[in-house]
Structure formats: C-alpha cells, structure tokens
Design an enzyme around this catalytic site. Structure first.
Site, mmCIF file in Angstrom:
data_model
loop_
_atom_site.group_PDB
_atom_site.id
_atom_site.type_symbol
_atom_site.label_atom_id
_atom_site.label_comp_id
_atom_site.label_asym_id
_atom_site.label_seq_id
_atom_site.Cartn_x
_atom_site.Cartn_y
_atom_site.Cartn_z
ATOM 1 N N GLU A 457 0.778 -1.238 0.000
ATOM 2 C CA GLU A 457 0.000 0.000 0.000
ATOM 3 C C GLU A 457 0.813 1.294 0.000
ATOM 4 O O GLU A 457 0.268 2.370 0.215
ATOM 5 C CB GLU A 457 -0.999 0.017 1.178
ATOM 6 N N GLU A 554 -7.140 -7.535 -1.269
ATOM 7 C CA GLU A 554 -7.520 -7.269 0.129
ATOM 8 C C GLU A 554 -8.950 -6.758 0.164
ATOM 9 O O GLU A 554 -9.307 -5.857 -0.601
ATOM 10 C CB GLU A 554 -6.629 -6.198 0.780
#
Length: 879
Positions: A457, A554
């Site tokens: 991320e 995710e």
C-alpha cells in the site's frame, strides 16, 4: 547446544575430509536487563518476553491490558549471554565462524569480550570470523538496544526531512518510527495487533569450522526453456575459500527419478567463489509438474549436489526440487479499457482464491510446526489455493513455505514494507539490499511462491497523500520510493530470480504503473492490476458497492473471536461489548461501532438480560455479519471472472483480509488466535468450493450463476427451492434442464423475476420465504447448497425459535454430531469451547429436520468431554 557433523558420504573413502563440524548454540542462555538488576535463563531461539513469562516473572503478555503494562520490557536494553566449551579441537581448522540466522534486532556482538560487530536487521543472517579469538572455553554476549529507542534515534538523526508516519493512530496503542528499523513492522502495533517490540535471538545460532573451503549457500531454480522445450535447473553455490591456492574439483548433480546425473569441473579462488551450473533435464523424460491445490499433484523430486574438492574435501546437499511455470498475464481485453491481471500456472489460467497471512504470534518462538500445520491445513480445508504473505510481518520460516509446497498453496510474497514511507540513506538501503538478496536466495526454490511484491500500500499512500505531506515536497518522497523499490529491490529481484513476476506494490496497476513512472495516477483502478477495498458504512448485502476489478487482493470486515478464545485473556468484568477491555482490544478506530451498525442493518440486536449471555450473542452476531458480508463480496468476485459489464470484469483473484490472528481480539480474521475456525472460515469452505452456484438480485430479477474451478466441462443441473421460514418442508422446487458448465468459467444458469418466483410457489412473500439452491452433475459431483435471503432477517416472518438437539457418537478418530431441529434455523453454530478441532460444516442454514456433522479433533478428546463443552446457537436464540 548440539554438535552436528555433516553426514559422511558413501563415496567418502580413505583420506576423505568431511565438511567441518557445526556446533549449535541453541538452548539455555542467560538474559539480563540494562542495569543488571534482573538475570534469568532464556531459551534460544526466543525473546525476552518469552523468557520472562516462562520464569513466571510476568503474566501471559496477552492477558487483559498487559500490552500496556509490560511496555517497560521493550524500553529496556537486554543482554543475552552464554559460556560454552567447543567440543572439537579448534586448532585443527583453518577458519571458525559464528553464524546467526536471525537476530531481533539491534545488537552488539561480543565474543570473549572482543566486539565482532553489530546487527540492525531482523530479516537477514549475520556471519562473523572468530578464528583469531575462539578458545576451548568461550563467552558470547549480545547486547541489545531497545528497538523503540533505536527507531526514535534514527528518526531524529534524519534531519533533512521527516519520513512519515511518525506514530500509529492512538487506537493502536503502539510505538513510533517503526519505518526507521528493519524489524517486523507490526511489532510496534497494528490495527489488529498489539505492540510487543521484543529483543532476542529468534533463529538458529551456530559455530562452523572448516578447512580449504566452506559452502556458504546453495540456491537453485528450475527454469523452463521455451525455445528448446526442456527443463533446466539453475544452481548457484557460494563458497568461502580459505586455501591460499585455487581449489579444483568436481560437482555432481543427481535427480534419480528423472534419470539425471551431470558432473561439472569447477575451480574456486579466493576472489571467485561463486559457482553457477545449468543442469539439463532430457526432453525424453516426463517431468511431473507442481500444481496448486485441486488443479493437480504437488510432485517434487529429490536432488543431491555433491562437491568433491581438492584435499579430499566432500560437501553434499540434499534438496527437493519442484517444476512449475508462472506467468502474470497483463493483456488487453475485448470490450474493456485497461489490461487483464491474472496468473497462469503451467500455462493454465487459475483463479486465485484465498486470504492474507499475518504473523501467527507476536513472539515467533511460539509459532511451532504444529501451529503452522493447523493453520495451513485449515487453508486447504476451506478450499483456498492462495495466501498473500503481507508486508508488515516477517518473511516466514522455512517450514511455512515447505508446507505450502506440500499442500499446493500458492504464495504472494510481499517484501517487508507496509503502510509507510521509508528513509533511503546509504546504510538503510545497504541493509535492505542485503535483506532482499538473503531472502530471495533462501526462498526462490519454493514453487509455492508465485510473485514478489515490493511493498504493501505504499504506492497508493503516496498517490492519495495519506500522510498529508506538503504537496510541494511530494516529489522528494516519489524519488525515495523509486530509489528503494525500483532501483534497489526490483534490481536485485530481477538479477536473482527470473522465474516469477515482480510488482512494485500492492495495490498497483502493474505495467501501467511502470509506464507512469512507478506511481500510478490511480493505483486502485478497476481496469489494471490489483485492488484493496474496504467499506464499513454501506450495506454489505448490496453487491453493487464492490469493485468489479481485475484482482482483489484485500477486502474484509471485522468480527469478534469466540468467547472461549477471549475467556483465556480476560476476567468476568471484561465480558460485555462496551467494557474497557472490549474498547482496549479494538485497535481499529470506531471498529466496535462499525460492526454494530452493519449488524443492525439486517439483524436484531440481542435481547437477553443476562450480561454474559448478551455478550456471547453479540460475538455470535458479529461473526454472522462478517461471514455474510464476505460471502456476498467474494461471490460477486467469483462470478465476475468471465464477464465484462460496463467495461469492468474478468476478476481473477479474491484474497480476503485476513486469514489468521496474532492475539485474541476483534479483527478481520477467519481463524482465531490458535486456529479455531470462525463462522467466516466455514463460509469460505463453501464459497471457495470448486463448483459453486451464486445467487443474487438485480433490478428485481433473481439470478444464479454457476462458477467452476474444475478442469473439464460438466453437464450440470440447478435445483432451486423455496422454503417458508415457518416450515421444514420445501414449498416448491424447480430443476433446470441440463446445461454445460465450462471449466474455469462462470455463467448464468437461471434467471427469474422475484415476483414470478414467489407467485409460482404460492403463499410466499419476500419476508416469509428463503431461496436455497445447489448444482449437481451426471458424475455424482455436487456443489454446496447455497441460499439467498429475499429480505433482511430482522424482517423475516414465520421465523420461530428452533429447538435443536444433538446426539454425539464416535466413529474412529472422528465424532458424529447428529442434529435434529424443530424449525428452520439460520446460522446454526456448533461450539465445543476450547477443544481444538473443526467441524465438517458450521454456521449453516438448517432447512431439514435432521443433519449429521462431523467433528475432526486436532488433539485427543472424548465423547463425554465434547458433550460437556457443546453448545448450539441459531439466530433466534439471540432474540
């Protein structure tokens, strides 16, 4: 502490010199604190917290508020020390080395009071030459620095500009500046875990002695040559040459089951110590491939590499070699902008279905082979084929990847960088380079690893400016990002491993990200790469809120772990949803309220007056909500694989967040701390089944898609039934005519306006009926029975309190639970408290009078023990 002599070879005759002795320093050491006021035994491998707990000096670190209470442990500087006698004559060996496979983290190493050097990276090995200082009797000390204080000093020393984030959100109750230390990032806390930045020797430590030459590492990689259509095994061996003269010899590589044996002449010199070999497997030999679970066998071959060197030195290594290819396919899709993002294993497109792995404990010495077996066995038992090893934990132990190889679990492997910006000073980058090279050489021979990813991320964090950096300074951080992940990590990966893809971040846009200078304009695009998606406020039963992306790596919702798991680390005053403990244990901002709000959308809140019973009901409802939310979302991704709608689709991966827990707390996990299955994990067993019907509504029309992960086409029939909530007898059913379900595809099998469906069955309304459906084939192959709620269950009419009774019997090593119900019962939950094991099914809709469920115990138990612990709950029990 143990002496290991590497095994003598059958070929080793008179005058043969065996590779030198290896003496392990595992076992009992002394551990003392900074001012010497506390000294105690401690086990290596291990850490300070474990040593204190094992001696009874602290409680279980996970008990109640002990993560705050024991913060002093991480702020002190601890020393590990041992005295030992070398069990061989050191004067007979030209070189003696001290080798650490893992030091956590910042330590000064003293051997016989001589400083050998320092460690500052948990993720790499360290080797020190002790030839000049070793004696028969020796002392070894590791003087650790507090990781918390070290990270703070490193941050303060970085004076040019700040490198955010400085500290975690207050709800995480964590430590600051974790991005300035190469240590397990979540050890400073996370939104699902506590802050326990321990100190210790977390992997093996040993002494090795040798003459002439020593094999430092052997790494290998099977590569398929498309031009010649044959398999080769690339082998790289690196030596420490202590002989002043060149060392000649031969190396023989043998893979008996592939009728392969090849011998090479080699010469080692002090400056040229790395040997690279290419072993060709004859085209005439049929090589059995390694396949992911369900798609084929996990065949591996024993390979021996024997070095016969000058001076009669013989060194042998025996390893397991697996053959498989992996491709990441990014190509244009008809009717859609952007590019695909999916994996081919051995040329076959495979939908990746699974979850995300975090460290199984804050203290790695507690992650035993038995625990790994329970957790990874639960992965394949729930029909998953993939785990993403998330970038804020650790590169897992060898046993983890070996089990993944054996079980057919594909691994998406992040490098250990997560949710932060990082410094790029010379010493930090050098440490990272050593870490990356070390880990690739250690791990690249595992067929289970199918992709390397540079970080978690951090691309999206920069693009959307998570850390509120002054926009005029962003260019500096962009450059640092490219320096770390592209010019260093990527460069090493590409030079060390050409057998699998590398992406710089997750989520990312793949080749689109590359084209845009490594930080894409929209890293979370539905048209490229992979996506992370979370939304806790909108209704999770509405599939239209989810991204129709290429690959979703995710996504998730929280729930509480079962009462039996929480009970071990709490006291009676903690057992309510609004207790101080419940708030303390929740590390995600507003998480407890978000769960409550999502529950209230479709269920009634518990009504019972007994506070403990009410707390248990609340736990149960959060698990129902989590399971139902992720079922809805995952089934949307599963059915999106074969279609493009409004330019979006061809979804080829669904990895929910997260598989496992690091402690006993509310989290996104489907396995509780220790491995107990939550309701979500039982749901996953069904929604990841190889053959699955998926039901949903769109504009008042009820659809059922068939989804297949099977390798061949099957003729299937779909059976759709309507039940009223008030009766165990189906109101009506329809069986479709036979249709071909294509291998690896999703397709519409049934559609009907809901009013027509209700009318045809007669006496049905949305509130009074529920739809169930399953697929069957001519080959006695059945899907799980799926269901679709036509209204929220809080509005269900005719739903009465079910009286569910059970008879338990033993059948060999298993136990049979025969259930009988008086009424339709949604979300039937069978629980045997802390008795380890799993049921064959759980959390199900019981629409038949009788049902048998198996219990698979993980440890010895008895019928009477199960009867005593057993409880059964269904939705109306909470009313």
């Amino acid at each position: 502490m143990h002496l290991h002599l590497l095994p003598l070879l059958a070929l080793c005759g008179a005058g043969c010199v065996v590779a030198g002795p290896s003496y392990s320093l595992r076992g009992s050491w002394r551990v003392s604190n900074g001012n010497g006021s506390l000294e105690l035994p401690g086990t290596v491998p291990g850490c300070v917290h474990s040593a204190l707990y094992q001696r009874g000096l602290i409680q279980d670190p996970y008990y109640r508020f002990n993560d705050l209470r024991y913060r002093w442990i991480s702020l002190d500087n601890w020393t590990y020390s041992t005295d030992f006698k070398i069990p061989f004559n050191v004067s007979e060996w030209q070189k003696v080395r001290l080798i650490f496979e893992g030091v956590d983290t910042v330590a000064q190493i003293l051997f016989n009071n001589v400083t050998l050097g320092k460690t500052d990276n948990m993720f790499t090995g360290y080797s020190f030459d002790i030839t000049g200082v070793v004696r028969d009797v020796n002392s070894l000390q590791l003087r650790f620095q507090s990781a918390v204080q070290y990270a703070e000093r490193q941050s303060k020393a970085h004076t040019n500009y700040s490198v955010p984030p400085n500290c975690p959100p207050k709800e995480q109750k964590g430590e600051c500046h974790v991005n300035f230390i190469r240590k397990e990032q979540c050890s400073f806390s996370w939104d699902w875990g506590p802050a326990f930045p321990s100190q210790g020797i977390w992997k093996d430590v040993r002494i090795e002695a040798y003459n002439i030459s020593h094999l430092d590492y052997l790494t290998f990689l099977p590569i398929y040559d498309n031009a010649s259509r044959e398999w080769n095994v690339e082998i790289e061996a690196s030596f420490d040459v202590v002989s002043s003269k060149p060392v000649g010899g031969q190396v023989t590589v043998a893979i008996p089951k592939l009728q392969t044996q090849q011998t090479f002449d080699i010469e080692l010199q002090q400056r040229q110590r790395t040997v690279k070999l290419l072993v060709k497997i004859s085209k005439d030999i049929a090589v059995e491939l390694w396949w992911p679970r369900v798609h084929g066998n996990q065949t591996g071959y024993n390979m021996t590499v024997l070095f016969v060197l000058d001076g009669g030195l013989n060194i042998e290594r025996s390893v397991k070699v697996y053959f498989r290819t992996v491709q990441l396919i990014e190509e244009s899709i008809k009717g859609s902008p952007g590019l695909s993002f999916y994996f081919k294993i051995n040329g076959l497109p495979i939908f990746l279905k699974g979850s995300n792995w975090i460290p199984a404990d804050s203290f790695q010495d507690r992650v035993t082979p038995e625990l790994l077996q329970v957790l990874l066995r639960s992965v394949v038992d729930a029909n998953m084929n993939t785990l993403r090893v998330w970038g804020g934990g650790v590169y897992e132990q060898d046993g983890f990847y070996e089990l993944c190889n054996e079980l057919g679990i594909m691994v998406w492997q992040d490098f250990m960088f997560a949710c932060a910006l990082y410094p790029v000073g010379r010493s930090f980058v050098e440490s990272v380079r050593a870490e990356v090279a070390y880990q690739i050489r250690r791990l690249k021979s595992h067929p289970s690893i199918i992709i390397w990813s540079g970080n978690n991320e951090n691309e999206v964090a920069l693009r959307v400016n998570w850390f509120h950096v002054n926009p005029s300074d962003l260019e500096t951080y962009f450059k640092d990002y490219v320096t770390l992940y592209v010019r260093n990590i990527r460069e090493i990966v590409l030079s060390e491993d050409k057998s699998r893809p590398f992406i710089v971040s997750s989520p990312t846009n793949g080749v689109k990200t590359m084209a845009e200078g490594w930080i894409s304009n929209d890293p979370n695009s539905n048209h490229y790469g992979d996506v992370h998606f979370y939304d806790y406020s909108n209704d999770c039963w509405d599939w239209k809120m989810f991204p129709k992306a290429r690959f979703v790596s995710e996504y998730g919702y929280q729930s509480w772990p079962s009462f039996s798991t929480l009970e071990k680390v709490s006291s009676k005053e903690d057992w309510s949803y609004s207790s101080g403990f419940a708030l303390h244990r929740q590390h995600h901002g507003n998480g407890n309220d978000e769960m409550l709000e999502q529950v209230q959308l479709h269920f009634r809140l518990p009504r019972r007056t007994d506070p403990i019973r009410k707390f248990k009901d609340m736990i149960y409802l959060t698990q129902v909500m989590q399971a139902q939310c992720i079922k809805t979302e995952t089934e949307f991704y599963m059915r999106s694989r074969s279609e493009i709608v409004d330019g979006e689709g061809h979804t080829m991966g669904a990895l929910y967040w997260q598989l496992n827990d690091i402690w006993q707390a509310p989290s996104w996990a489907s396995l509780e701390y220790g491995g107990k299955w939550k309701m979500l994990h039982y749901f996953a067993q069904r929604f990841f089944a190889p053959l699955l019907p998926v039901g949903f509504e769109d504009k008042g029309v009820f659809y059922v898609y068939g989804v297949s992960d099977l390798h061949r086409d099957y003729k299937t029939r779909l059976t759709v039934r309507l039940h009223t909530w008030s009766s165990l007898t189906p109101l009506c059913s329809v069986v479709t005519s036979s249709a071909v379900m294509k291998a690896g595809k999703a397709a519409i099998l049934y559609q009907e306006p809901v009013p027509d469906l209700l009318k045809r069955c007669g006496g049905c309304t949305r509130e009074s009926c529920v739809v169930s459906f399953h697929l069957s084939t001519h080959a006695d192959l059945f899907s799980p029975t799926n269901y679709h709620f036509l209204s929220s269950l809080k509005d269900a009419q005719g739903l009465v309190k079910a009286n569910i009774t059970v008879t338990i019997s033993q059948k060999g090593d298993l136990f049979v639970f025969d259930l009988r119900t008086s009424a339709v019962a949604p979300f039937v939950w069978l629980d045997v408290g802390s008795i380890p094991g799993r049921f064959s099914d759980n959390g199900f809709l019981m629409i038949e009078k009788m049902r048998s469920v198996l219990f698979y115990p993980w440890k010895l138990t008895s019928k009477s023990e199960l009867q005593q612990a057993f409880t059964v709950t269904s939705l109306t029990d909470t009313y």
